[in-house]
Enzyme design. Structure first.
Site, short mmCIF file in Angstrom:
data_model
loop_
_atom_site.label_atom_id
_atom_site.label_comp_id
_atom_site.label_asym_id
_atom_site.label_seq_id
_atom_site.Cartn_x
_atom_site.Cartn_y
_atom_site.Cartn_z
CD GLU A 61 38.24 25.30 -17.58
OE1 GLU A 61 37.07 25.71 -17.37
OE2 GLU A 61 38.49 24.34 -18.34
CD GLU B 161 39.63 20.35 -18.01
OE1 GLU B 161 40.26 20.89 -17.08
OE2 GLU B 161 38.41 20.52 -18.19
#
Length: 607
Positions: A499, A595
């Site tokens: 991320e 995810e």
């Protein structure tokens, strides 16, 4: 499948740099290249910096678990202990133990190394009160020459600085702000220390910031070069020419070697993949003399000024054919082969025995591609895996550390968790970048089960410093990790981080200074992580970040900057705590969802 025995390749190094074939004698006696003496166990003590807490310690282990066993603290997971136990994380801790050695064994060895498989994290090591080294990376293994400081009776001391103090000090000294997404954490600046980022706390778990000698520590008495690591990679040559997988595979073993080669000695490595058929008689050789530093007639992997003994790498290439392929779960059998690597050092003196070191790995033959190509009647590009030429539908979950304290997770518990994934019809596990690199047994289990692994490097939800010291530390970590894990067929994707690309849009500050951090990310994840990974395994499948938009070009490497959460490119992460999650329309129609999740209630017993 046409098995016909085994195929072997070897390289040989002598005083003339290369020597092919045998030494012209049969050595009836062989001895190990090195001997190990473990320093693990309960003969350690720990003491805090304030010197008002001291107890017996177990190695491998962590400070919290030793304090728990001694009754000094209660179970960290219970009640408000995340708050109450902050004093442990904010203090420094010293591990100490005594040990005896036979000085005759020391004098008979080329060198004696102190090997530390895992120090968490900022550690200064002393032997007999002499400072040996300082380390700053929990993900790396270290070895230091202590030959000249050993006595009959010895003391080793490892001083751990508070990771909180270390990170805050490094952040203050950095020339500009390097943000981390630490809004839910008790401690800040975690991105300035090479430690599992979730140790500082995450939205799913508490922050305790463990410290300690969390992996094995030992003495190694070295008599000849030994194998410090090996990566076995592959290139499917016929496939690249339009042929069939398994017809011909180029196998390369990169063997990391530590030790000395004395004048008059030859060092020879042999690699054997059992159960395969050879294509042609091919051996490859690397002149190790060019890789070592020459000091007083002895070849060392490091100059004398440094105690750290790093390895040099030699490559052995062989070609095999008629191999059975390794397949992901649900697509075929996960066929594995035994690959044996043997290193022998032979003297021209007939009175000296050969010194031998060896290691074995289980490997699988497979070819992996990340496919990004136009999608019919839709914007953007595809993003999926093709394994052995077959598109694979990835079904899986993310793996975070199974416990905030690494040493509490047994092999059986870890296997049970992985088994629950396969019994749930999963075929992929994403090892999340905010945790740590798992033990070899984790990947061996996945290899045998056909459970694919998306392996992220340990960077998560942060910008990171890119000064010379941090980059050098990270580069060594990446290489060591790649060498250890590249042989595993289950590791099908490597990820640069979790991320961090997406984070460029999370705050006004990052949006305003975006260009600075784009440059930093290219420096760290393209120039360091990607390049170092490809040096070990040129065929590795790599994603810059997760989520991401994929890439514009592989060479020169260029990510597709923009909305990292685009449904039209790359992969996405999905969280929605407000919508009706039983409605299929809630979920994104993305190329690849790597995810997603929902916060669960805590275990009642911990409240």
């Amino acid at each position: 499948m046409g098995y016909s025995g085994s195929w072997i390749a070897l390289f040989t190094v002598s005083c003339a740099c290369m020597l092919w074939g045998s030494t012209g004698r049969a050595n009836a006696v062989e001895r190990p290249a090195s001997y190990e003496v473990s320093l693990d166990g309960t003969h350690w003590t720990i003491q805090n910096g304030a010197r008002n807490v001291s107890t017996e310690a177990s190695v491998p282990g962590t400070v919290h678990l030793d304090l728990l066993r001694a009754g000094i603290i209660s179970e960290p997971y219970h009640g408000k202990n995340e708050i109450e136990l902050q004093w442990v994380a904010r203090d420094s801790w010293t591990y100490t133990r005594s040990f005896d050695v036979d000085l005759a064994r020391v004098r008979g060895a080329q060198m004696v190394l102190l090997e530390c498989d895992g120090l968490d994290t900022s550690a200064t090591i002393y032997v007999n009160d002499k400072r040996i080294a300082h380390t700053e990376n929990m993900f790396r293994a270290y070895r230091f020459d202590v030959s000249d400081v050993l006595r009959d009776e010895n003391t080793v001391r490892v001083e751990f600085e508070s990771a909180v103090a270390f990170a805050e000090r490094r952040a203050r000294a950095y020339p500009y702000e390097v943000p981390a997404d630490d809004g839910v954490e008790l401690y800040k600046k975690r991105n300035f220390i090479r430690k599992a980022q979730s140790h500082f706390g995450w939205d799913w778990g508490p922050g305790f910031i463990p410290a300690g000698i969390y992996k094995s520590i030992r003495l190694r008495f070295v008599h000849a070069p030994f194998i410090a690591g090996a990566a076995i990679t592959q290139r499917h040559e016929n496939l690249l020419r339009g042929g069939n997988l398994g017809d011909a595979v180029q196998v390369e073993a990169k063997v990391d070697i530590v030790g000395c080669r004395l004048p008059g000695e030859s060092v020879r490595a042999k690699v054997e993949v059992k159960g395969t058929a050879k294509v042609r008689d091919l051996s490859d050789s690397v002149p190790l003399c060019d890789s070592f530093a020459q000091k007083s007639g002895v070849l060392l992997a490091q100059p004398h000024e440094s105690r750290e003994r790093e390895s040099v790498s030699a490559a052995v290439v062989l070609h095999v054919r008629d191999v059975a392929l390794w397949w992901p779960r649900g697509y075929g059998q996960a066929v594995l082969y035994d690959a044996d690597i043997r290193l022998s050092t032979t003297s021209t003196s007939y009175s000296e025995p050969s010194r031998v070191d060896s290691t074995s790995q289980r490997i699988g033959f497979r070819h992996v591609e990340i496919v990004e190509e136009p999608v019919a009647l839709a914007e953007g590009l595809s993003f999926f895996l093709r394994v052995n030429g077959v598109p694979v539908w990835a079904k899986g979950a993310n793996w975070i550390p199974a416990d905030m304290f690494y040493n509490r997770v047994s092999v059986a518990e870890r296997s049970s968790l992985l088994r629950s994934a396969t019994e749930g019809n999963m075929n992929m596990i994403r090892v999340w970048g905010g945790g740590l690199y798992e033990d070899d047994e984790f990947y061996e289990w996945c290899d045998a089960a056909g459970l694919m692994v998306w392996q992220e490097f340990a960077f998560a939800c942060s910008m990171y410093p890119v000064d010379r010291a941090f980059v050098a530390n990270a580069r060594a970590e990446i290489r060591e990790t790649a060498v250890r894990l590249a042989s595993h067929p289950s590791v099908v994707i490597w990820g640069g981080n979790n991320e961090n690309e997406a984070m460029l849009t999370w705050t006004d500050f990052l949006r305003e200074h975006r260009d600075r951090y784009v440059v930093d990310q290219m420096r760290l994840y393209a120039d360091v992580v990607r390049t170092t990974l490809f040096d070990v395994d040129p065929a590795a499948a790599f994603v810059f970040s997760s989520p991401s938009n994929g890439i514009v070009a592989a060479e020169p490497f260029m990510p597709r900057w923009g909305n990292a959460q685009s449904n039209e490119y790359g992969d996405v992460h999905f969280y929605d705590y407000k919508s009706n999650v039983f409605d299929p329309a809630t979920y994104p129609r993305a190329r690849f969802v790597s995810e997603f999740g929902f916060q669960s209630y805590p275990v009642a017993a911990t409240l």
